[in-house]
Motif scaffolding. Structure first.
Motif, mmCIF file in Angstrom:
data_model
loop_
_atom_site.group_PDB
_atom_site.id
_atom_site.type_symbol
_atom_site.label_atom_id
_atom_site.label_comp_id
_atom_site.label_asym_id
_atom_site.label_seq_id
_atom_site.Cartn_x
_atom_site.Cartn_y
_atom_site.Cartn_z
ATOM 1 N N GLU A 1 21.235 19.385 46.739
ATOM 2 C CA GLU A 1 20.260 19.944 46.160
ATOM 3 C C GLU A 1 18.661 19.116 46.163
ATOM 4 O O GLU A 1 17.648 19.410 45.751
ATOM 5 N N GLN A 2 19.210 18.002 46.803
ATOM 6 C CA GLN A 2 17.572 16.956 47.412
ATOM 7 C C GLN A 2 17.413 17.233 48.395
ATOM 8 O O GLN A 2 15.746 17.324 48.232
ATOM 9 N N GLU A 3 18.233 18.205 49.454
ATOM 10 C CA GLU A 3 17.368 18.356 50.538
ATOM 11 C C GLU A 3 16.732 20.072 49.877
ATOM 12 O O GLU A 3 15.463 19.773 50.743
ATOM 13 N N ALA A 4 17.591 20.473 49.172
ATOM 14 C CA ALA A 4 16.200 21.827 48.115
ATOM 15 C C ALA A 4 14.773 21.492 48.061
ATOM 16 O O ALA A 4 14.602 21.686 48.151
ATOM 17 N N ALA A 5 15.240 20.405 47.845
ATOM 18 C CA ALA A 5 14.206 20.512 46.262
ATOM 19 C C ALA A 5 13.129 19.516 47.795
ATOM 20 O O ALA A 5 11.703 20.016 47.354
ATOM 21 N N GLU A 6 13.498 18.757 48.445
ATOM 22 C CA GLU A 6 11.954 18.113 49.033
ATOM 23 C C GLU A 6 11.808 19.615 49.819
ATOM 24 O O GLU A 6 10.854 19.519 49.947
ATOM 25 N N ILE A 7 12.354 20.519 50.679
ATOM 26 C CA ILE A 7 12.276 21.883 51.122
ATOM 27 C C ILE A 7 11.051 22.694 50.115
ATOM 28 O O ILE A 7 10.048 22.651 50.565
ATOM 29 N N ILE A 8 11.296 22.671 48.540
ATOM 30 C CA ILE A 8 10.285 23.144 48.094
ATOM 31 C C ILE A 8 9.107 22.203 47.446
ATOM 32 O O ILE A 8 7.525 23.309 48.140
ATOM 33 N N VAL A 9 9.274 21.059 47.956
ATOM 34 C CA VAL A 9 7.990 20.095 47.866
ATOM 35 C C VAL A 9 6.897 20.412 49.205
ATOM 36 O O VAL A 9 5.815 20.218 48.976
ATOM 37 N N THR A 10 7.940 20.114 50.031
ATOM 38 C CA THR A 10 7.384 20.217 51.214
ATOM 39 C C THR A 10 6.109 21.034 51.765
ATOM 40 O O THR A 10 5.253 21.783 51.723
ATOM 41 N N LYS A 11 7.084 22.689 51.192
ATOM 42 C CA LYS A 11 6.339 24.083 50.861
ATOM 43 C C LYS A 11 4.921 24.422 50.297
ATOM 44 O O LYS A 11 3.904 24.878 50.846
#
Length: 166
Positions: A22-32
Motif C-alpha cells: 500500500e505504501q509503495e502504491a501511494a508513493e507511485i501515485i505521489v511521484t506520478k
C-alpha cells in the motif's frame, strides 16, 4: 514451534507485506502527480478559438515527435534483440551439437538393405553361402582308450596342416 505460533507469524508477515505494498502504491501515485505537475502545465482554456487551435496544433506536433522517438527506440530494441538471438545461435554453433550415443541395433544385412532400398531389394545376401566348405574326415577311434601319445600328437599336427592349407 507449534502450528498456532507458525500461523500467527505467517499472518503477521502477510499484514506487513500488505502495508508495504500500500505504501509503495501511494508513493507511485505521489511521484506520478509530481512528474505531471512539473512537466505538464495546467490547461488554460479561457483563450479565444484561434489560440486554442494553435495550442492544439502544438500538442499534435509534440505527440508526433514523441511517437517518432518511441518508434525509433522500438526499432533499436528489436534490432538489438535480433542481434542477441543471432549471437546466441553462433555460440550454439561454435559449441557444437552434442550427438546422442547410438544404440546398437541387431539387424541382418538383408533387413538393412530392405530398410534402405525398400521393395527394390531382391538380392539375398547369405554370407554363409560364400564360405568355403570344410571336409570333415571321420576318424576311426580305436578301442584303446590309452594310446600312444606320439600318435595323438601326429593326429593334431595333421589337423593343423589341414587348416593351414585351406
Amino acid at each position: 514451534m507449534t502450528s498456532s505460533r507458525r500461523h500467527h507469524l505467517k499472518s503477521l508477515m502477510l499484514q506487513i507485506a500488505a502495508n508495504l505494498l500500500e505504501q509503495e502504491a501511494a508513493e507511485i501515485i505521489v511521484t506520478k502527480e509530481a512528474y505531471l505537475a512539473e512537466n505538464c502545465a495546467a490547461l488554460d482554456l479561457s483563450r479565444d478559438q484561434a489560440a486554442l487551435m494553435d495550442f492544439c496544433k502544438k500538442l499534435h506536433q509534440a505527440i508526433d515527435k514523441i511517437d517518432e522517438e518511441r518508434y525509433d527506440t522500438q526499432v533499436k530494441v528489436e534490432k538489438a534483440d535480433k542481434e542477441i538471438t543471432e549471437l546466441k545461435m553462433k555460440v550454439i554453433e561454435l559449441a557444437g551439437v552434442k550427438k546422442p550415443a547410438l544404440k546398437k541395433v541387431r539387424m541382418s544385412a538383408d533387413a538393412m538393405l530392405k530398410a534402405l532400398l525398400g521393395s527394390k531389394h531382391t538380392v539375398n545376401m547369405d554370407l554363409r553361402a560364400n564360405l568355403k566348405q570344410v571336409k570333415k574326415e571321420v576318424k576311426e577311434e580305436s578301442a584303446e582308450v590309452v594310446g600312444d601319445w606320439r600318435k595323438n600328437i601326429e593326429d593334431k599336427a595333421d589337423r593343423k596342416k589341414m587348416f593351414e592349407t585351406s
